[in-house]
Design an enzyme around this catalytic site. Structure first.
Site, PDB file in Angstrom:
ATOM      1  N   ASN A  82      59.962 -28.380 -40.740  1.00 56.67           N
ATOM      2  CA  ASN A  82      61.034 -27.600 -41.358  1.00 56.67           C
ATOM      3  C   ASN A  82      61.440 -28.196 -42.702  1.00 56.67           C
ATOM      4  OD1 ASN A  82      62.014 -25.564 -39.225  1.00 56.67           O
ATOM      5  ND2 ASN A  82      61.708 -27.445 -38.082  1.00 56.67           N
TER       6      ASN A  82
ATOM      7  N   HIS B 138      60.346 -39.399 -43.707  1.00 60.52           N
ATOM      8  CA  HIS B 138      59.976 -38.454 -44.769  1.00 60.52           C
ATOM      9  C   HIS B 138      60.123 -39.158 -46.107  1.00 60.52           C
ATOM     10  CE1 HIS B 138      60.239 -35.289 -41.794  1.00 60.52           C
ATOM     11  NE2 HIS B 138      61.470 -35.674 -41.506  1.00 60.52           N
TER      12      HIS B 138
HETATM   13  N1  LIG Z   1      65.883 -27.390 -40.299  1.00 56.79           N
HETATM   14  C1  LIG Z   1      65.538 -28.573 -39.805  1.00 56.79           C
HETATM   15  O1  LIG Z   1      65.519 -29.617 -40.465  1.00 56.79           O
HETATM   16  C2  LIG Z   1      65.122 -28.638 -38.377  1.00 56.79           C
HETATM   17  C3  LIG Z   1      65.022 -29.882 -37.739  1.00 56.79           C
HETATM   18  C4  LIG Z   1      64.656 -29.911 -36.429  1.00 56.79           C
HETATM   19  C5  LIG Z   1      64.352 -28.738 -35.758  1.00 56.79           C
HETATM   20  N2  LIG Z   1      64.422 -27.547 -36.404  1.00 56.79           N
HETATM   21  C6  LIG Z   1      64.078 -26.283 -35.749  1.00 56.79           C
HETATM   22  O2  LIG Z   1      65.215 -25.809 -35.059  1.00 56.79           O
HETATM   23  C7  LIG Z   1      64.795 -25.089 -33.884  1.00 56.79           C
HETATM   24  C8  LIG Z   1      65.518 -25.669 -32.674  1.00 56.79           C
HETATM   25  O3  LIG Z   1      65.161 -27.031 -32.526  1.00 56.79           O
HETATM   26  P1  LIG Z   1      65.499 -27.807 -31.171  1.00 56.79           P
HETATM   27  O4  LIG Z   1      65.088 -29.201 -31.358  1.00 56.79           O
HETATM   28  O5  LIG Z   1      66.890 -27.482 -30.734  1.00 56.79           O
HETATM   29  O6  LIG Z   1      64.456 -27.099 -30.167  1.00 56.79           O
HETATM   30  P2  LIG Z   1      64.495 -27.073 -28.567  1.00 56.79           P
HETATM   31  O7  LIG Z   1      63.086 -26.777 -28.149  1.00 56.79           O
HETATM   32  O8  LIG Z   1      65.153 -28.268 -28.021  1.00 56.79           O
HETATM   33  O9  LIG Z   1      65.422 -25.803 -28.255  1.00 56.79           O
HETATM   34  C9  LIG Z   1      65.054 -24.504 -28.588  1.00 56.79           C
HETATM   35  C10 LIG Z   1      65.769 -23.555 -27.630  1.00 56.79           C
HETATM   36  O10 LIG Z   1      65.565 -22.223 -28.084  1.00 56.79           O
HETATM   37  C11 LIG Z   1      65.184 -21.404 -26.981  1.00 56.79           C
HETATM   38  N3  LIG Z   1      64.372 -20.299 -27.509  1.00 56.79           N
HETATM   39  C12 LIG Z   1      63.113 -20.366 -28.000  1.00 56.79           C
HETATM   40  N4  LIG Z   1      62.725 -19.144 -28.416  1.00 56.79           N
HETATM   41  C13 LIG Z   1      63.757 -18.306 -28.177  1.00 56.79           C
HETATM   42  C14 LIG Z   1      63.962 -16.927 -28.402  1.00 56.79           C
HETATM   43  N5  LIG Z   1      63.009 -16.160 -28.926  1.00 56.79           N
HETATM   44  N6  LIG Z   1      65.153 -16.386 -28.059  1.00 56.79           N
HETATM   45  C15 LIG Z   1      66.121 -17.149 -27.508  1.00 56.79           C
HETATM   46  N7  LIG Z   1      65.986 -18.481 -27.270  1.00 56.79           N
HETATM   47  C16 LIG Z   1      64.818 -19.047 -27.603  1.00 56.79           C
HETATM   48  C17 LIG Z   1      64.425 -22.332 -26.034  1.00 56.79           C
HETATM   49  O11 LIG Z   1      64.439 -21.853 -24.715  1.00 56.79           O
HETATM   50  C18 LIG Z   1      65.212 -23.623 -26.197  1.00 56.79           C
HETATM   51  O12 LIG Z   1      66.295 -23.696 -25.300  1.00 56.79           O
HETATM   52  C19 LIG Z   1      63.270 -25.228 -33.819  1.00 56.79           C
HETATM   53  O13 LIG Z   1      62.645 -24.087 -34.377  1.00 56.79           O
HETATM   54  C20 LIG Z   1      62.995 -26.432 -34.687  1.00 56.79           C
HETATM   55  O14 LIG Z   1      61.699 -26.392 -35.281  1.00 56.79           O
HETATM   56  C21 LIG Z   1      64.824 -27.491 -37.679  1.00 56.79           C
END
Ligand SMILES: NC(=O)c1ccc[n+]([C@@H]2O[C@H](COP(=O)([O-])OP(=O)(O)OC[C@H]3O[C@@H](n4cnc5c(N)ncnc54)[C@H](O)[C@@H]3O)[C@@H](O)[C@H]2O)c1
Length: 281
Positions: free
Chosen positions: A192, A232
């Site tokens: 991301n 990073h």
């Molecule tokens: N912007 C950033 O710097 C950054 C950093 C880390 C993670 N992220 C992103 O943020 C998101 C969440 O990260 P996380 O660590 O909490 O992930 P995680 O896997 O711990 O949690 C994701 C949650 O979303 C749910 N989910 C997945 N697809 C879904 C959908 N279509 N509808 C409803 N719920 C859904 C899953 O069941 C899970 O509970 C990921 O896409 C990750 O890549 C972004």
């Protein structure tokens, strides 16, 4: 008295959970966490039980329709759907799965036409406001080198497709070099930060030229058995400044692909949105 802003969260995993707790404990004067949604309903229910505001568990589309601001913390595919629905219901969005905005740039255009606010936290890096400021000048090159413990890369499409094994890795290994778009395609859950850098560097609307056919933002991903943090290193060369930023992030306890800073930066963005004092950009 001003009505409280109604907030919904889509995705109740590592980030969604911490953001929900923060809203519940620290922002309850200005906002109400109205609802939660997760494709795994049980996760949403368990989270709701820990919160004093007792948010409703509600399907994604109804949630987006009912709130003023929806926070996406789920996946790139979910983010595309959330933003499309937010556009139809005039709901502002905080996007964590930032690759969605790079893969489908029309989403930002549509948001502009509709007057919807899309907020992107600085995620797992620092200096994003500086990159945005430099985009108003002349950026020549940006490179991002991300080193992760092998377990933080497990399951990435690219490793599977290219039959790259990280089992028993003894030395640092470059697993990918390429453009932001390729990095997002192959490492949607890991990179991301590349998408955030790309968006910040194009904030002014000016495109900076790629030299020698190389991508404008070069991404290198390494698996390193000797590191315990997600590291990073960002190098930016511009007419106005040379910038080097190194961030060594502690991985989230619940999801090693996610850094604790990504949680804090989302909480910070929300605090700033609902505060009369705004520092940085
Ligand atoms: N912007 C950033 O710097 C950054 C950093 C880390 C993670 N992220 C992103 O943020 C998101 C969440 O990260 P996380 O660590 O909490 O992930 P995680 O896997 O711990 O949690 C994701 C949650 O979303 C749910 N989910 C997945 N697809 C879904 C959908 N279509 N509808 C409803 N719920 C859904 C899953 O069941 C899970 O509970 C990921 O896409 C990750 O890549 C972004």
């Amino acid at each position: 008295m001003k009505a409280k802003t109604k907030i919904g969260i889509v995705g109740c995993g590592a980030i969604g959970r911490e953001v929900a707790l923060f809203i519940d404990k620290q922002l309850s004067g200005n906002v109400i966490l109205w609802g939660l949604s997760d494709k795994d309903v049980e996760k949403a229910e368990l989270l709701s039980e820990t919160l004093s505001c007792s948010p409703k568990i509600i399907p994604v589309d109804s949630l987006i329709k009912s709130v003023d601001l929806v926070i996406e913390t789920a996946s790139v595919e979910a983010a595309k759907h959330v933003i499309e629905k937010a556009l139809s219901y005039n709901t502002d969005v905080v996007v964590l799965s930032v690759g969605a905005l790079v893969e489908d740039a029309s989403l930002l255009e549509k948001a502009k036409e509709k007057g919807i606010n899309i907020y992107v936290p600085s995620g797992a890096i620092c200096g994003v406001d500086g990159v945005g400021a430099l985009s108003l000048g002349e950026i020549r090159k940006i490179s991002l080198t991300t080193s992760k413990p092998p377990k933080g890369l497990v399951g990435a499409h690219y490793l599977v497709e290219h039959k790259i094994s990280l089992d028993n890795l003894k030395e640092e290994k470059i697993v990918f070099k390429g453009s932001v778009k390729e990095a997002i395609k192959y490492f949607p859950q890991n990179i991301n930060v590349a998408a955030i850098l790309f968006l910040a560097s194009s904030f002014s609307g000016k495109k900076f030229a790629s030299k020698n056919g190389k991508p404008a933002v070069e991404v290198c991903i390494k698996a390193d058995p000797h590191v315990e943090r997600n590291i990073h290193r960002i190098d930016i060369d511009t007419e106005e400044s040379k910038v080097t930023i190194t961030i060594e992030n502690v991985p989230s306890k619940t999801n090693p692909k996610t850094s604790a800073l990504a949680v804090l930066s989302t909480q910070y963005l929300l605090k700033k949105l609902f505060s009369s004092f705004k520092i940085g950009s």
